[in-house]
Design an enzyme around this catalytic site. Structure first.
Site, PDB file in Angstrom:
ATOM      1  CD  GLU A  83      -2.864   1.044   2.457  1.00  0.00           C
ATOM      2  OE1 GLU A  83      -3.120  -0.069   2.953  1.00  0.00           O
ATOM      3  OE2 GLU A  83      -3.345   2.098   2.881  1.00  0.00           O
ATOM      4  CE  LYS A 261      -6.006  -1.731   5.822  1.00  0.00           C
ATOM      5  NZ  LYS A 261      -5.199  -0.884   4.926  1.00  0.00           N
ATOM      6  CG  ASP A 277       1.596 -16.475  12.410  1.00  0.00           C
ATOM      7  OD1 ASP A 277       0.759 -15.851  11.724  1.00  0.00           O
ATOM      8  OD2 ASP A 277       1.363 -17.569  12.923  1.00  0.00           O
ATOM      9  CG  HIS A 375      -3.482   7.039  -0.710  1.00  0.00           C
ATOM     10  ND1 HIS A 375      -2.950   5.795  -0.636  1.00  0.00           N
ATOM     11  CD2 HIS A 375      -4.104   7.233   0.466  1.00  0.00           C
ATOM     12  CE1 HIS A 375      -3.232   5.250   0.533  1.00  0.00           C
ATOM     13  NE2 HIS A 375      -3.935   6.119   1.223  1.00  0.00           N
TER      14      HIS A 375
END
Ligand code: MEV
Length: 421
Positions: A83, A261, A277, A375
């Site tokens: 991202e 998130k 992991d 972005h």
């Protein structure tokens, strides 16, 4: 004949032979097969030992977040993810934390939980008593499984017994607490749980079913906090905006999922760079966020008397530096060297600091100019490349779209055609 995925002995094949099967199944072109065969630092043979049915390896960008000062030590933070803007955002937030001393982090001893499920117990209270009376016997049986871990100062340290109602009736759940030192710990915990299960059956007269690590690692926590001066953040309005964003997340699970998130954008990227992991971390973090029955932010934000923003985070950090892929993956080993962490606990503290930084950066952007502007540049480059721009044309197409304030495939194609004329 219709193509089938029912193939016996696929696992026994050489990776190249497996790839031939996949090529025929998916009608891959020779070019696509060539790409799949191209390996980077992780050689095919190494990959083939890591998981089953390997046909190749894949790559993601590895970026470095800068400016991190944690407990007075400077860190360069390797991050792996797909991202755009995440690495820049982390670096930016870390820079804003420096005027007030950077991040202060701490962690608990690396104790993980193993669960042993006992059913068909006649007298639950008696079973609990029996287990607790023979606690030392169970713990030493567990520790027989890994004398080296005990020598390193780790090993099973305690156990807890929980009596639980389920829709299949009451159960006795034993929690074996194990200090796993610098391992992620799942393997050693599972081995120990399996080894002590017969003892527990004998003591309780019940039947053991599951013997497995819990990813809700409430005994293995890392915390970080930092103060961001209002000047570094861009003024009082930004502090206000971040607090409004935090209040929103604290009140609403729809927003909170995205808030957390954002935290995990940073945590998982570092975990991936060190071949940890990521699913265990993700599961642990979200379960921890909901541990009081309501899904809550992993971070906490408030304004101090100087009008600066103070943030803190607490989350479970089941990460390791030894065992699993962490010590095998060649790039992960280099990432660990770049990070300069000496213990899994230190890595956990870094993860907490990065998570906090990432959350601040996201809320600051959201509460001010919005997330899209940051972005836009990278996104524009991606779009330009997707429509076929190469070399310096990528930048030229992207720059034009950014200047126009609109990025789309149609526009990229039109600009590209114009430039190619
Ligand atoms: C995007 O990957 C992460 C954010 O959505 C996090 C947030 O909304 O806080 C920007």
């Amino acid at each position: 004949m219709d193509k089938t995925s029912e193939v016996s002995g696929f696992y026994k094949l050489d990776p190249r032979k497996r790839l031939e099967f996949v090529r025929d199944f998916a009608k891959l072109s020779e070019e696509e097969v060539d790409l799949l065969q191209k390996t980077g630092a992780l050689e095919l043979e190494q990959a083939n030992r890591m998981i089953e049915n390997v046909i190749g390896t894949t790559e993601f960008p590895l970026g470095i977040a800068t400016h991190f000062l944690i407990n007075g030590k400077d860190y360069l933070i390797p991050m792996v993810l797909e991202e755009p803007s995440v690495v820049a955002a982390a670096s930016n937030a870390a820079k804003m934390a420096r005027p007030r001393g950077g991040f202060h982090a701490e962690s608990t001893r690396p104790v993980m939980i193993g669960q042993i499920q006992v059913v068909d117990v006649k007298d639950h209270l008696r079973a609990k008593e029996e287990i607790l009376t023979h606690k030392e016997r169970i713990i030493s049986k567990a520790n027989e499984q890994d004398p080296f871990l005990v020598k390193l100062g780790g090993g099973a340290v305690d156990l807890e017994v929980r009596l639980m109602e389920t829709f299949r009736g009451p159960m006795v759940i034993v929690h074996l607490l194990v200090d796993v030192r610098d391992a992620m710990g799942a393997n050693v915990i599972n081995t120990m749980c399996e080894a002590v299960a017969p003892v527990i059956e004998e003591l309780t007269g019940g039947r053991v079913f599951l013997r497995i690590v819990s990813n809700l690692a409430t005994h293995r926590l890392a915390r970080a906090r930092a103060t961001f001066s209002k000047e570094a953040l861009g003024g009082e309005e930004v502090v206000e905006g971040v607090l409004q964003a935090y209040a929103f997340a604290a009140a609403d699970p729809y927003r909170c999922a995205t808030h957390n998130k954002g935290v995990m954008n940073g945590v998982i990227a570092v975990a991936l760079a060190t071949a940890n992991d990521t699913r265990a971390l993700e599961a642990g973090a979200h379960a921890y966020a909901a541990k009081d029955g309501l899904y809550k932010p992993l971070t906490h934000w408030e304004r101090n008397d100087d009008g600066d923003l103070v943030g803190s985070i607490e989350l479970p950090v089941a990460v390791g530096l030894v065992g699993g892929a962490t010590a095998v993956h060649p790039i992960a080993k280099i990432c660990r060297k770049i990070l300069g962490v000496k213990t899994a606990q230190e890595l956990g503290e870094v993860l907490a600091a990065v998570g906090l930084a990432q959350n601040l950066a996201a809320m600051r952007a959201l509460a001010t100019e919005g997330i899209q502007r940051g972005h836009l540049k990278l996104h524009a480059r991606n779009v330009a490349a997707t429509v076929g721009a190469t070399g310096e044309l990528i930048d030229l197409v992207a720059k034009r779209m950014v200047a126009e304030g609109k990025v789309s495939y149609d526009r990229a194609l039109a600009i590209l055609k114009e430039l190619q004329k």
